[in-house]
Motif scaffolding. Sequence first.
Motif, PDB file in Angstrom:
ATOM      1  N   MET A 148      21.231 -29.513  -1.266  1.00  0.00           N
ATOM      2  CA  MET A 148      19.710 -29.497  -1.599  1.00  0.00           C
ATOM      3  C   MET A 148      19.568 -28.611  -2.954  1.00  0.00           C
ATOM      4  O   MET A 148      19.660 -27.307  -2.526  1.00  0.00           O
ATOM      5  N   LYS A 149      19.354 -28.982  -3.938  1.00  0.00           N
ATOM      6  CA  LYS A 149      19.366 -28.326  -5.323  1.00  0.00           C
ATOM      7  C   LYS A 149      18.093 -27.579  -5.328  1.00  0.00           C
ATOM      8  O   LYS A 149      16.841 -28.240  -5.032  1.00  0.00           O
ATOM      9  N   GLU A 150      17.953 -26.462  -5.583  1.00  0.00           N
ATOM     10  CA  GLU A 150      16.521 -25.658  -5.580  1.00  0.00           C
ATOM     11  C   GLU A 150      15.759 -26.103  -7.157  1.00  0.00           C
ATOM     12  O   GLU A 150      16.528 -26.349  -7.963  1.00  0.00           O
ATOM     13  N   LYS A 151      14.501 -25.957  -6.877  1.00  0.00           N
ATOM     14  CA  LYS A 151      13.692 -26.418  -8.153  1.00  0.00           C
ATOM     15  C   LYS A 151      13.332 -25.255  -8.797  1.00  0.00           C
ATOM     16  O   LYS A 151      12.836 -24.044  -8.147  1.00  0.00           O
ATOM     17  N   ASN A 152      13.551 -25.211 -10.101  1.00  0.00           N
ATOM     18  CA  ASN A 152      13.346 -23.896 -10.969  1.00  0.00           C
ATOM     19  C   ASN A 152      11.767 -23.934 -11.439  1.00  0.00           C
ATOM     20  O   ASN A 152      11.235 -24.772 -12.143  1.00  0.00           O
ATOM     21  N   ILE A 153      10.938 -22.692 -11.037  1.00  0.00           N
ATOM     22  CA  ILE A 153       9.725 -22.628 -11.217  1.00  0.00           C
ATOM     23  C   ILE A 153       9.509 -21.404 -12.209  1.00  0.00           C
ATOM     24  O   ILE A 153       9.968 -20.497 -11.948  1.00  0.00           O
ATOM     25  N   LEU A 154       8.698 -21.751 -13.217  1.00  0.00           N
ATOM     26  CA  LEU A 154       8.223 -20.743 -14.191  1.00  0.00           C
ATOM     27  C   LEU A 154       6.594 -20.427 -14.097  1.00  0.00           C
ATOM     28  O   LEU A 154       5.942 -21.335 -14.099  1.00  0.00           O
ATOM     29  N   ILE A 155       6.671 -18.865 -13.918  1.00  0.00           N
ATOM     30  CA  ILE A 155       5.111 -18.565 -13.672  1.00  0.00           C
ATOM     31  C   ILE A 155       4.864 -17.702 -14.850  1.00  0.00           C
ATOM     32  O   ILE A 155       5.351 -17.091 -15.544  1.00  0.00           O
ATOM     33  N   ILE A 156       3.537 -18.297 -15.285  1.00  0.00           N
ATOM     34  CA  ILE A 156       2.836 -17.675 -16.394  1.00  0.00           C
ATOM     35  C   ILE A 156       1.404 -17.290 -16.244  1.00  0.00           C
ATOM     36  O   ILE A 156       0.565 -18.110 -15.979  1.00  0.00           O
ATOM     37  N   ASP A 157       1.273 -16.135 -15.976  1.00  0.00           N
ATOM     38  CA  ASP A 157       0.098 -15.364 -15.570  1.00  0.00           C
ATOM     39  C   ASP A 157      -0.081 -13.698 -16.198  1.00  0.00           C
ATOM     40  O   ASP A 157       0.745 -13.066 -16.073  1.00  0.00           O
ATOM     41  N   ASP A 158      -1.344 -13.335 -16.725  1.00  0.00           N
ATOM     42  CA  ASP A 158      -1.420 -12.130 -16.858  1.00  0.00           C
ATOM     43  C   ASP A 158      -1.757 -11.023 -15.961  1.00  0.00           C
ATOM     44  O   ASP A 158      -1.697  -9.922 -16.415  1.00  0.00           O
ATOM     45  N   SER A 159      -1.952 -11.462 -14.838  1.00  0.00           N
ATOM     46  CA  SER A 159      -2.088 -10.815 -13.668  1.00  0.00           C
ATOM     47  C   SER A 159      -0.934 -10.402 -12.895  1.00  0.00           C
ATOM     48  O   SER A 159      -0.256 -11.373 -12.500  1.00  0.00           O
ATOM     49  N   ALA A 160      -0.649  -9.109 -12.809  1.00  0.00           N
ATOM     50  CA  ALA A 160       0.674  -8.617 -12.204  1.00  0.00           C
ATOM     51  C   ALA A 160       0.518  -9.233 -10.664  1.00  0.00           C
ATOM     52  O   ALA A 160       1.455  -9.568  -9.930  1.00  0.00           O
ATOM     53  N   LEU A 161      -0.815  -8.951 -10.161  1.00  0.00           N
ATOM     54  CA  LEU A 161      -1.052  -9.162  -8.836  1.00  0.00           C
ATOM     55  C   LEU A 161      -0.527 -10.839  -8.527  1.00  0.00           C
ATOM     56  O   LEU A 161      -0.015 -11.306  -7.661  1.00  0.00           O
ATOM     57  N   MET A 162      -1.252 -11.585  -9.224  1.00  0.00           N
ATOM     58  CA  MET A 162      -0.968 -13.274  -9.285  1.00  0.00           C
ATOM     59  C   MET A 162       0.636 -13.546  -9.458  1.00  0.00           C
ATOM     60  O   MET A 162       0.978 -14.328  -8.576  1.00  0.00           O
ATOM     61  N   ARG A 163       1.120 -12.658 -10.299  1.00  0.00           N
ATOM     62  CA  ARG A 163       2.524 -13.106 -10.530  1.00  0.00           C
ATOM     63  C   ARG A 163       3.255 -12.790  -9.204  1.00  0.00           C
ATOM     64  O   ARG A 163       4.099 -13.535  -8.800  1.00  0.00           O
ATOM     65  N   ARG A 164       2.961 -11.654  -8.706  1.00  0.00           N
ATOM     66  CA  ARG A 164       3.756 -11.202  -7.490  1.00  0.00           C
ATOM     67  C   ARG A 164       3.432 -12.094  -6.317  1.00  0.00           C
ATOM     68  O   ARG A 164       4.434 -12.446  -5.638  1.00  0.00           O
ATOM     69  N   VAL A 165       2.073 -12.522  -5.993  1.00  0.00           N
ATOM     70  CA  VAL A 165       1.839 -13.317  -4.909  1.00  0.00           C
ATOM     71  C   VAL A 165       2.572 -14.754  -5.300  1.00  0.00           C
ATOM     72  O   VAL A 165       2.964 -15.297  -4.177  1.00  0.00           O
ATOM     73  N   VAL A 191      12.133 -18.826  -8.364  1.00  0.00           N
ATOM     74  CA  VAL A 191      11.359 -18.334  -9.332  1.00  0.00           C
ATOM     75  C   VAL A 191      12.407 -18.295 -10.706  1.00  0.00           C
ATOM     76  O   VAL A 191      13.323 -17.373 -10.726  1.00  0.00           O
ATOM     77  N   LEU A 192      12.240 -18.976 -11.720  1.00  0.00           N
ATOM     78  CA  LEU A 192      13.295 -18.982 -13.023  1.00  0.00           C
ATOM     79  C   LEU A 192      12.948 -17.592 -13.773  1.00  0.00           C
ATOM     80  O   LEU A 192      13.732 -17.173 -14.317  1.00  0.00           O
ATOM     81  N   GLY A 193      11.579 -17.596 -13.901  1.00  0.00           N
ATOM     82  CA  GLY A 193      10.854 -16.283 -14.698  1.00  0.00           C
ATOM     83  C   GLY A 193       9.561 -16.237 -14.544  1.00  0.00           C
ATOM     84  O   GLY A 193       8.820 -16.938 -14.140  1.00  0.00           O
ATOM     85  N   ALA A 194       9.196 -15.035 -15.107  1.00  0.00           N
ATOM     86  CA  ALA A 194       7.527 -14.843 -15.046  1.00  0.00           C
ATOM     87  C   ALA A 194       7.000 -14.277 -16.278  1.00  0.00           C
ATOM     88  O   ALA A 194       7.970 -13.276 -16.800  1.00  0.00           O
ATOM     89  N   ALA A 195       6.129 -15.002 -17.049  1.00  0.00           N
ATOM     90  CA  ALA A 195       5.783 -14.415 -18.373  1.00  0.00           C
ATOM     91  C   ALA A 195       4.419 -13.997 -18.282  1.00  0.00           C
ATOM     92  O   ALA A 195       3.444 -14.424 -16.990  1.00  0.00           O
ATOM     93  N   ILE A 196       3.783 -13.189 -19.117  1.00  0.00           N
ATOM     94  CA  ILE A 196       2.415 -12.318 -18.871  1.00  0.00           C
ATOM     95  C   ILE A 196       1.528 -12.842 -19.731  1.00  0.00           C
ATOM     96  O   ILE A 196       0.126 -12.530 -19.884  1.00  0.00           O
ATOM     97  N   ASN A 197       1.832 -13.962 -20.679  1.00  0.00           N
ATOM     98  CA  ASN A 197       0.847 -14.751 -21.356  1.00  0.00           C
ATOM     99  C   ASN A 197       1.657 -16.060 -21.927  1.00  0.00           C
ATOM    100  O   ASN A 197       2.608 -16.294 -21.957  1.00  0.00           O
TER     101      ASN A 197
END
Length: 358
Positions: free
Chosen positions: A1-18, A31-37
């Motif tokens: 079962m191959k994992e799906k890669n998710i990219l998070i883009i949100d300027d809120s540190a709290l939202m990125r963490r949650v 989580v493949l990565g997280a961007a702040i804008n």
Amino acid sequence: MKEKNILIIDDSALMRRVLSDIIKSDKRFKVLGAAINGLDGLNMLQENVDKVDAVLLDINMPLMNGIEMLTEMKKQNIETRVIVVSAITTKDAKETILALELGAFDFITKPESLETLKSDEFSMQLLDCLAVATEFMPAQILSQTTSEKEEPPLKHTSKPVTKVGVKKLVTIACSTGGPKALHTILPKIPKQLDAGVLIVQHMPEGFTKSLAERLNSLCQIPVKEAEDNEVIQKGWVYIAKGGRQLRVVKDKEGNHRISLSLEAPRKGLLPCADVMFESLVNTDYDEITCVVLTGMGSDGSDGITTLSNKKRIHVIAQDSKTSVVYGMPKMIKKTGLVNEVVPLQEVSDAIIKNVGVY
């Protein structure tokens, strides 16, 4: 079962963490990565375009907001499924509708409290949305939503000539992918359509008003969010209010009116298309055109089946190739009640030909 890669883009540190914690709690995703804008997010997406399975995108961010990023993705033909994570303010609701118009797959609303943000309910909503977007679902759900081998379009062209004075109504049911589908269909509908139009689009309260306002600015036919007790008029489109069930009732003068009620969701849906269709059994409409568009699940099938036993109906279903999620159209097709299966681009013509203009 191959994992799906998710990219998070949100300027809120709290939202990125949650969001990261929720994704990491499910073995299907990582989580493949997280961007702040949006600018950083676009760069990450460009560098990993073949690896990213879905993007969680905030709307209001510095340097490049979510709308600007979606616009740039469209210019660059980057076809990644984007889920907008939106607040429920009026401004955010309007921007979310624009995001869906620009190609976002779906949206989820940010909880207004930290307690709700960290709740199981929000976690399940997010994971369910990611599962649909990445087509990573249990077999029983997948069988209702994914595309099957495309069949030749089904069209029953023979139809008796409609008599003058016949009371007609058009009803549309849609869910995931619905807003973009409505943006394709409704601008082609003339304001002289010889019927009123009722739409049930699965959306929370606030977003349906923004959707109606946006569509009204693009269409010849007037579009509005439905109001309780208003008379249904031909040549008007009424979108069911989010957070309410919509029914059609007949008053003492013989007018058909909209009834909105705050009640428990049916099958988790508020509004629910089945409720609308079932209410039409006790109306004086002579002809009811039922249109089922893209969406997960089977909403509309039970209601249309009930309605078919009492009323003359004509059922139009969107085909699998043009459906974002081929669930609702597939399930209504299985009932054997469908008269036409057509691509999204032909739905408006099918409605006009069946209903006529005055």
